[in-house]
Design an enzyme around this catalytic site. Structure first.
Site, short mmCIF file in Angstrom:
data_model
loop_
_atom_site.label_atom_id
_atom_site.label_comp_id
_atom_site.label_asym_id
_atom_site.label_seq_id
_atom_site.Cartn_x
_atom_site.Cartn_y
_atom_site.Cartn_z
N ASN A 111 -12.14 -1.63 -0.69
CA ASN A 111 -11.87 -3.08 -0.99
C ASN A 111 -13.53 -3.76 -0.46
O ASN A 111 -14.07 -3.34 0.53
CB ASN A 111 -10.92 -3.49 0.09
CG ASN A 111 -10.79 -4.98 0.10
OD1 ASN A 111 -11.44 -5.86 0.23
ND2 ASN A 111 -9.29 -5.35 -0.20
N HIS A 150 -10.25 -5.84 -5.06
CA HIS A 150 -9.49 -4.70 -4.30
C HIS A 150 -10.04 -3.35 -4.59
O HIS A 150 -10.77 -3.11 -5.45
CB HIS A 150 -8.04 -5.00 -4.68
CG HIS A 150 -7.52 -6.18 -4.43
ND1 HIS A 150 -6.06 -6.32 -3.98
CD2 HIS A 150 -7.87 -7.40 -4.34
CE1 HIS A 150 -6.05 -7.55 -3.94
NE2 HIS A 150 -7.04 -8.24 -3.96
N GLU A 174 -8.35 -0.70 -5.64
CA GLU A 174 -8.08 -0.13 -7.00
C GLU A 174 -8.91 -0.73 -7.77
O GLU A 174 -9.48 0.17 -8.85
CB GLU A 174 -6.64 -0.55 -7.28
CG GLU A 174 -5.58 -0.23 -6.26
CD GLU A 174 -5.57 -1.18 -5.15
OE1 GLU A 174 -6.25 -2.13 -4.91
OE2 GLU A 174 -4.47 -1.14 -4.09
N CYS A 176 -1.44 -4.65 -3.69
CA CYS A 176 -0.68 -5.63 -4.00
C CYS A 176 -0.02 -5.75 -5.22
O CYS A 176 -0.72 -5.05 -6.05
CB CYS A 176 -1.43 -6.87 -3.47
SG CYS A 176 -2.71 -7.30 -4.70
#
Length: 107
Positions: free
Chosen positions: A44, A55, A57, A82
């Site tokens: 992150n 983020h 990912e 999320c």
């Protein structure tokens, strides 16, 4: 079923999360892998880079660059992603939002 590769790659995601925390950011790490090998890893970067959608990912996917396919990859993350990051990651990678075909392994 969690494999030895899963455990090893989750550890890499955890190490990314710790590095993010040490930088003053949110402790969330992610790894994109293919066949047990790391394709890319990220963390992150929202605080460090002032980017509200950076983020873990997305950082891993950006670092992976262009791949011929992502359909045979597994996303490992230290925290449940999320909904926005999940949707963007799946669309970017060309994964179908089907739990039967998409593997996301959480710590």
């Amino acid at each position: 079923m969690i494999t030895e590769d899963d455990k090893r790659l989750l550890r890499v995601a955890y190490d990314e999360a710790k590095a993010g925390f040490d930088e003053g950011g949110c402790p969330i790490g992610s790894v994109l892998a293919r066949g047990g090998a790391v394709v890319s890893q990220g963390r992150n970067q929202r605080v460090q880079g002032g980017d509200p959608i950076a983020h873990g990912e997305m950082d891993a996917l950006r670092k992976a660059g262009r791949q011929k396919t992502y359909r045979d990859t597994v996303l490992y993350t230290s925290l449940s992603p999320c909904m926005a990051a999940t949707k963007i990651s799946c669309v970017h990678a060309g994964w179908k939002l089907s739990l039967r075909k998409t593997r996301i392994v959480l710590l």
